[in-house]
Design a protein around this motif. Sequence first.
Motif, PDB file in Angstrom:
ATOM      1  N   TYR A  47       0.843  -1.205   0.000  1.00 18.91           N
ATOM      2  CA  TYR A  47       0.000   0.000   0.000  1.00 18.91           C
ATOM      3  C   TYR A  47       0.870   1.244   0.000  1.00 18.91           C
ATOM      4  CZ  TYR A  47      -4.002  -2.904   1.294  1.00 18.91           C
ATOM      5  OH  TYR A  47      -5.012  -3.844   1.310  1.00 18.91           O
ATOM      6  N   THR A  48       0.429   2.239  -0.758  1.00 20.05           N
ATOM      7  CA  THR A  48       1.100   3.528  -0.768  1.00 20.05           C
ATOM      8  C   THR A  48       0.024   4.603  -0.570  1.00 20.05           C
ATOM      9  OG1 THR A  48       2.643   4.911  -2.003  1.00 20.05           O
ATOM     10  CG2 THR A  48       0.946   3.847  -3.272  1.00 20.05           C
ATOM     11  N   PRO A 118      -6.855   8.855  -0.054  1.00 19.19           N
ATOM     12  CA  PRO A 118      -5.903   8.543  -1.127  1.00 19.19           C
ATOM     13  C   PRO A 118      -4.821   7.544  -0.707  1.00 19.19           C
ATOM     14  CG  PRO A 118      -5.510  10.761  -0.313  1.00 19.19           C
ATOM     15  CD  PRO A 118      -6.724  10.243   0.412  1.00 19.19           C
ATOM     16  N   VAL A 119      -5.238   6.272  -0.768  1.00 20.69           N
ATOM     17  CA  VAL A 119      -4.353   5.131  -0.517  1.00 20.69           C
ATOM     18  C   VAL A 119      -4.543   4.196  -1.700  1.00 20.69           C
ATOM     19  CG1 VAL A 119      -3.942   3.126   0.970  1.00 20.69           C
ATOM     20  CG2 VAL A 119      -4.516   5.325   1.999  1.00 20.69           C
ATOM     21  N   TRP A 120      -3.443   3.590  -2.150  1.00 20.93           N
ATOM     22  CA  TRP A 120      -3.520   2.662  -3.285  1.00 20.93           C
ATOM     23  C   TRP A 120      -2.856   1.351  -2.933  1.00 20.93           C
ATOM     24  CZ3 TRP A 120      -2.178   7.784  -3.548  1.00 20.93           C
ATOM     25  CH2 TRP A 120      -3.067   8.613  -4.230  1.00 20.93           C
ATOM     26  N   LYS A 121      -3.460   0.285  -3.493  1.00 25.33           N
ATOM     27  CA  LYS A 121      -3.016  -1.079  -3.203  1.00 25.33           C
ATOM     28  C   LYS A 121      -2.405  -1.670  -4.458  1.00 25.33           C
ATOM     29  CE  LYS A 121      -6.845  -3.592  -2.583  1.00 25.33           C
ATOM     30  NZ  LYS A 121      -7.897  -4.096  -1.698  1.00 25.33           N
ATOM     31  N   LYS A 122      -1.307  -2.389  -4.270  1.00 25.15           N
ATOM     32  CA  LYS A 122      -0.688  -3.094  -5.393  1.00 25.15           C
ATOM     33  C   LYS A 122      -0.708  -4.581  -5.095  1.00 25.15           C
ATOM     34  CE  LYS A 122       3.259  -2.385  -8.388  1.00 25.15           C
ATOM     35  NZ  LYS A 122       4.578  -1.733  -8.481  1.00 25.15           N
ATOM     36  N   TRP A 132      -1.403  -2.412  -9.989  1.00 25.86           N
ATOM     37  CA  TRP A 132      -2.066  -1.432  -9.129  1.00 25.86           C
ATOM     38  C   TRP A 132      -3.559  -1.669  -9.220  1.00 25.86           C
ATOM     39  CZ3 TRP A 132       0.346   1.157  -5.633  1.00 25.86           C
ATOM     40  CH2 TRP A 132       1.686   1.529  -5.824  1.00 25.86           C
ATOM     41  N   VAL A 133      -4.246  -1.528  -8.114  1.00 28.70           N
ATOM     42  CA  VAL A 133      -5.702  -1.675  -8.114  1.00 28.70           C
ATOM     43  C   VAL A 133      -6.308  -0.275  -8.181  1.00 28.70           C
ATOM     44  CG1 VAL A 133      -7.692  -2.584  -6.848  1.00 28.70           C
ATOM     45  CG2 VAL A 133      -5.491  -3.769  -6.728  1.00 28.70           C
ATOM     46  N   HIS A 134      -7.013  -0.029  -9.295  1.00 27.58           N
ATOM     47  CA  HIS A 134      -7.676   1.270  -9.478  1.00 27.58           C
ATOM     48  C   HIS A 134      -9.115   1.004  -9.892  1.00 27.58           C
ATOM     49  CE1 HIS A 134      -4.098   3.606  -8.908  1.00 27.58           C
ATOM     50  NE2 HIS A 134      -3.464   3.063  -9.929  1.00 27.58           N
ATOM     51  N   PRO A 135     -10.034   0.929  -8.919  1.00 29.17           N
ATOM     52  CA  PRO A 135     -11.420   0.564  -9.240  1.00 29.17           C
ATOM     53  C   PRO A 135     -12.027   1.462 -10.316  1.00 29.17           C
ATOM     54  CG  PRO A 135     -11.088   0.681  -6.862  1.00 29.17           C
ATOM     55  CD  PRO A 135      -9.854   1.236  -7.496  1.00 29.17           C
ATOM     56  N   LEU A 137     -11.199   1.735 -13.362  1.00 27.40           N
ATOM     57  CA  LEU A 137     -10.294   2.172 -14.423  1.00 27.40           C
ATOM     58  C   LEU A 137     -10.112   1.031 -15.411  1.00 27.40           C
ATOM     59  CD1 LEU A 137      -8.609   4.721 -14.954  1.00 27.40           C
ATOM     60  CD2 LEU A 137      -6.691   3.547 -13.908  1.00 27.40           C
ATOM     61  N   PRO A 140      -5.170   0.652 -19.334  1.00 27.37           N
ATOM     62  CA  PRO A 140      -4.588   1.426 -20.420  1.00 27.37           C
ATOM     63  C   PRO A 140      -3.753   0.516 -21.331  1.00 27.37           C
ATOM     64  CG  PRO A 140      -3.474   1.922 -18.348  1.00 27.37           C
ATOM     65  CD  PRO A 140      -4.571   0.960 -18.031  1.00 27.37           C
ATOM     66  N   GLN A 143      -0.925  -2.209 -20.401  1.00 30.53           N
ATOM     67  CA  GLN A 143      -1.047  -2.674 -19.020  1.00 30.53           C
ATOM     68  C   GLN A 143      -2.102  -3.774 -19.002  1.00 30.53           C
ATOM     69  OE1 GLN A 143       0.300  -1.352 -15.965  1.00 30.53           O
ATOM     70  NE2 GLN A 143       1.770  -0.279 -17.246  1.00 30.53           N
ATOM     71  N   VAL A 146      -5.225  -4.498 -14.872  1.00 26.74           N
ATOM     72  CA  VAL A 146      -5.440  -3.456 -13.872  1.00 26.74           C
ATOM     73  C   VAL A 146      -6.915  -3.431 -13.519  1.00 26.74           C
ATOM     74  CG1 VAL A 146      -5.345  -0.993 -13.432  1.00 26.74           C
ATOM     75  CG2 VAL A 146      -3.525  -2.092 -14.713  1.00 26.74           C
TER      76      VAL A 146
END
Lengths: 147, 81
Positions: A47-48, A118-122, A132-135, A137, A140, A143, A146
Motif C-alpha cells: 500500500y502507498t 488517497p491510498v492505493w493497493k498493489k 495497481w488496483v484502481h477501481p 479504471l 490502459p 497494461q 489493472v
Amino acid sequence: MIELTESQIDAERIRLAVSSPKCGAIVLFLGTTRQFTDAKETLTLSYTAYGPMAQSQMEKLAAQAQARWPVEKCAIAHRLGEVPIGEASVAVAVSSPHRRDAFEAASWLMDRLKELVPVWKKEHWADGGTDWVHPGLSPPAGQNGVQ
Amino acid sequence: MNVRVKLFALTQDLAGTDEVLLELTPPVTIATVRAALAEARPTLGPILPSCAFAVDNEYATDSTTVNDQAEIACLPPVSGG
C-alpha cells in the motif's frame, strides 16, 4: 487516534483508543489481505498513500461520523508498505453508548474511507506479475489486468 | 507560473516520475492542469479522465483555481482498505 503506519496494526491498541466508560458498545473492524481474488492468487499486497491528504481525509471522516451519530470516539489506522496475506491493512473502531450507532458509524466510515482516502493497493500475484488496483479504471494500453 | 503536480500509483509508473513540473499562463484551473499534464506526459492520457485532483490536500473540481503556491496532486481511483 487516526494514523498511517508501516507497522503491524495492533487491534488491542485501537480498541483502547476508543474505550470509554460512557459507552456500551465498541465496534472494531479489521480489513485483512486476501489470498484469492476470484481464481487469481496473491502473494502479498503493498500500500502507498498521499500521506498528508490521507491523514486529513481520515480525520475529517472521523469528525463527520461523530457529528452524524452519537459516537464517543473513532479510531482509524491504515497500514502502508508490504502487508502479508491475512494481516490487517486497515482498522476502524467506533465507541458509542448503544451498539446500533457504533455498527452504523463503523460501516459508514469504512465505505467512505474506500471512496475518499488517497491510498492505493498493489497486488503482487503468485504468477510473478504486479498490478495497481484502481477501481473503475479500464486497463490502459500496454497494461494488463489493472482493476 | 510553475505548477508541480504530484503523481501516485499507476500514474507514477506510467509517467516514470513522482512529480511533473508544468509551466502555465494564469489564470490556471484544474481543467488547465489536467490538459497540460496529458500533453506533457502522453502516457497518462488514457487514465487522466478517471483521475481526481487535489489542491492543498482537498479534493478539487475542474473549475478550482490554482495559485503558484498550491500543492497539486493527481489521484488515480483509490483502493485503500
